[in-house]
Design a protein around this motif. Structure first.
Motif, PDB file in Angstrom:
ATOM      1  N   GLN A 104      37.107  46.183  38.864  1.00 18.06           N
ATOM      2  CA  GLN A 104      37.437  46.118  40.294  1.00 18.06           C
ATOM      3  C   GLN A 104      36.476  45.289  41.141  1.00 18.06           C
ATOM      4  O   GLN A 104      36.791  44.996  42.295  1.00 18.06           O
ATOM      5  CB  GLN A 104      37.456  47.527  40.896  1.00 18.06           C
ATOM      6  N   VAL A 105      35.315  44.946  40.614  1.00 15.57           N
ATOM      7  CA  VAL A 105      34.273  44.375  41.470  1.00 15.57           C
ATOM      8  C   VAL A 105      34.740  43.127  42.210  1.00 15.57           C
ATOM      9  O   VAL A 105      34.414  42.926  43.392  1.00 15.57           O
ATOM     10  CB  VAL A 105      32.989  44.095  40.659  1.00 15.57           C
ATOM     11  N   ASP A 106      35.536  42.269  41.572  1.00 18.92           N
ATOM     12  CA  ASP A 106      35.985  41.049  42.256  1.00 18.92           C
ATOM     13  C   ASP A 106      36.973  41.365  43.369  1.00 18.92           C
ATOM     14  O   ASP A 106      36.977  40.711  44.422  1.00 18.92           O
ATOM     15  CB  ASP A 106      36.589  40.058  41.259  1.00 18.92           C
ATOM     16  N   GLN A 107      37.813  42.391  43.170  1.00 17.96           N
ATOM     17  CA  GLN A 107      38.755  42.788  44.220  1.00 17.96           C
ATOM     18  C   GLN A 107      38.022  43.380  45.423  1.00 17.96           C
ATOM     19  O   GLN A 107      38.390  43.135  46.573  1.00 17.96           O
ATOM     20  CB  GLN A 107      39.743  43.803  43.660  1.00 17.96           C
ATOM     21  N   VAL A 108      36.989  44.187  45.138  1.00 19.76           N
ATOM     22  CA  VAL A 108      36.203  44.771  46.230  1.00 19.76           C
ATOM     23  C   VAL A 108      35.526  43.667  47.030  1.00 19.76           C
ATOM     24  O   VAL A 108      35.529  43.674  48.265  1.00 19.76           O
ATOM     25  CB  VAL A 108      35.154  45.766  45.679  1.00 19.76           C
ATOM     26  N   TRP A 109      34.947  42.704  46.332  1.00 19.68           N
ATOM     27  CA  TRP A 109      34.269  41.583  46.994  1.00 19.68           C
ATOM     28  C   TRP A 109      35.244  40.812  47.884  1.00 19.68           C
ATOM     29  O   TRP A 109      34.933  40.473  49.031  1.00 19.68           O
ATOM     30  CB  TRP A 109      33.656  40.671  45.949  1.00 19.68           C
ATOM     31  N   GLU A 110      36.414  40.529  47.343  1.00 20.71           N
ATOM     32  CA  GLU A 110      37.402  39.763  48.104  1.00 20.71           C
ATOM     33  C   GLU A 110      37.846  40.518  49.351  1.00 20.71           C
ATOM     34  O   GLU A 110      38.041  39.928  50.419  1.00 20.71           O
ATOM     35  CB  GLU A 110      38.615  39.453  47.225  1.00 20.71           C
ATOM     36  N   SER A 111      38.015  41.834  49.240  1.00 25.15           N
ATOM     37  CA  SER A 111      38.518  42.625  50.365  1.00 25.15           C
ATOM     38  C   SER A 111      37.435  42.968  51.382  1.00 25.15           C
ATOM     39  O   SER A 111      37.677  42.945  52.590  1.00 25.15           O
ATOM     40  CB  SER A 111      39.145  43.929  49.852  1.00 25.15           C
ATOM     41  N   TRP A 112      36.220  43.276  50.896  1.00 25.62           N
ATOM     42  CA  TRP A 112      35.188  43.829  51.773  1.00 25.62           C
ATOM     43  C   TRP A 112      33.971  42.933  51.933  1.00 25.62           C
ATOM     44  O   TRP A 112      33.076  43.266  52.713  1.00 25.62           O
ATOM     45  CB  TRP A 112      34.737  45.183  51.240  1.00 25.62           C
ATOM     46  N   GLY A 113      33.924  41.832  51.206  1.00 27.27           N
ATOM     47  CA  GLY A 113      32.782  40.942  51.324  1.00 27.27           C
ATOM     48  C   GLY A 113      31.567  41.448  50.561  1.00 27.27           C
ATOM     49  O   GLY A 113      31.585  42.507  49.930  1.00 27.27           O
ATOM     50  N   GLU A 114      30.494  40.664  50.640  1.00 29.38           N
ATOM     51  CA  GLU A 114      29.286  40.979  49.872  1.00 29.38           C
ATOM     52  C   GLU A 114      28.690  42.330  50.258  1.00 29.38           C
ATOM     53  O   GLU A 114      28.339  43.144  49.400  1.00 29.38           O
ATOM     54  CB  GLU A 114      28.244  39.884  50.084  1.00 29.38           C
ATOM     55  N   ALA A 115      28.558  42.586  51.560  1.00 29.93           N
ATOM     56  CA  ALA A 115      27.942  43.839  52.004  1.00 29.93           C
ATOM     57  C   ALA A 115      28.793  45.039  51.603  1.00 29.93           C
ATOM     58  O   ALA A 115      28.265  46.077  51.168  1.00 29.93           O
ATOM     59  CB  ALA A 115      27.739  43.819  53.512  1.00 29.93           C
ATOM     60  N   GLU A 119      27.779  48.138  49.019  1.00 32.96           N
ATOM     61  CA  GLU A 119      27.846  49.558  49.391  1.00 32.96           C
ATOM     62  C   GLU A 119      28.681  50.334  48.383  1.00 32.96           C
ATOM     63  O   GLU A 119      28.314  51.435  47.950  1.00 32.96           O
ATOM     64  CB  GLU A 119      28.448  49.697  50.792  1.00 32.96           C
ATOM     65  N   TRP A 120      29.827  49.777  48.004  1.00 29.41           N
ATOM     66  CA  TRP A 120      30.687  50.408  47.005  1.00 29.41           C
ATOM     67  C   TRP A 120      29.940  50.624  45.698  1.00 29.41           C
ATOM     68  O   TRP A 120      30.005  51.700  45.097  1.00 29.41           O
ATOM     69  CB  TRP A 120      31.918  49.522  46.778  1.00 29.41           C
ATOM     70  N   PHE A 121      29.196  49.608  45.272  1.00 35.81           N
ATOM     71  CA  PHE A 121      28.446  49.712  44.020  1.00 35.81           C
ATOM     72  C   PHE A 121      27.326  50.739  44.125  1.00 35.81           C
ATOM     73  O   PHE A 121      27.122  51.546  43.207  1.00 35.81           O
ATOM     74  CB  PHE A 121      27.875  48.350  43.641  1.00 35.81           C
ATOM     75  N   GLU A 122      26.589  50.723  45.231  1.00 35.19           N
ATOM     76  CA  GLU A 122      25.461  51.642  45.378  1.00 35.19           C
ATOM     77  C   GLU A 122      25.923  53.101  45.366  1.00 35.19           C
ATOM     78  O   GLU A 122      25.235  53.974  44.825  1.00 35.19           O
ATOM     79  CB  GLU A 122      24.698  51.338  46.671  1.00 35.19           C
TER      80      GLU A 122
END
Length: 230
Positions: A104-115, A119-122
């Motif tokens: 999912q990491v690329d989808q999260v990045w695309e939707s929510w940006g780097e920050a 946060e999702w990862f942390e």
């Protein structure tokens, strides 16, 4: 000179993988061209991470390599996901949580940006420290479903009660997530903690009773929810 050193190091890691496993070196060679397009230094960091994950847990290493072509193409970078994947080296049997993260990491990045991705990862990393099955449940759950269409704010509103109740009553995240998004829709953020606390009490009294509550399968749980609806 630095680039030449990186290329030499890449070949050395490939030779190491070839001695260890035919599958590992095959998967590394298949993914490496996509990483080399990002530069020699990122490719070196990537293949060293792939080797270390494979030596730590073969399934984790294979998963990392097989997701990497997609991630490199979608993110046009080997960071931060390569560095984040290395964090899973801290734990034995973290493969399933890593697989959920990579999926999912690329989808999260695309939707929510780097920050937002960070946060999702942390949040997931904190669950790794608590419980790997709970971390798996978190990383495998569709991130937009957890957020309820509200981005990082929605994610935090859903997960924060679970973090408090894990520390307070050892409420497991995998149970909580069974019904928490639906409960939030009914009682709002403000009512979520009380709903979850009652479920934690039921889990402590009897596992099957508590699980039915969180799955919204018990009359008792539905009554509590309906009573709390504004």
């Amino acid at each position: 000179m630095a680039e030449a050193d990186d290329l030499v190091a890449i070949e050395e890691v490939l030779q190491q993988l070839e001695r260890i496993s035919f599958v590992a070196q095959r998967d590394a060679r298949a993914a490496l061209p996509a990483l080399r397009e990002l530069g020699a230094a990122p490719a070196r960091s990537w293949i060293e991470t792939a080797r270390d994950l494979f030596l730590h847990d073969r399934e984790a290493g294979k998963s990392f390599m097989r997701h990497s072509v997609r991630l490199a193409g979608n993110l046009q970078s080997a960071e931060p996901w390569t560095g984040q994947a290395r964090e899973f080296l801290r734990w034995v049997n973290s493969y399933h949580a890593l697989e959920g993260f990579l999926g999912q990491v690329d989808q999260v990045w695309e939707s929510w940006g780097e920050a937002g991705e960070r946060e999702w990862f942390e949040i997931g990393l904190r669950w790794c420290h608590r419980s790997l099955p709970d971390a798996r449940a978190y990383f495998e759950a569709p991130f937009e479903h957890l957020a309820g269409g509200r981005g990082v704010d929605g994610l935090l509103a859903l997960i924060t009660p679970a973090e408090h109740l894990y520390d307070e009553r050892r409420l497991t995240l995998d149970c909580y997530l069974e019904g928490a998004p639906t409960a939030r829709n009914l009682v709002g953020d403000a009512g979520l903690t009380n709903w979850a606390r009652r479920g934690a009490d039921l889990l402590a009294a009897g596992r099957s009773r508590g699980e039915a509550y969180f799955r919204m399968e018990s009359d008792e749980g539905l009554k509590i929810l309906l009573d709390a609806v504004p």
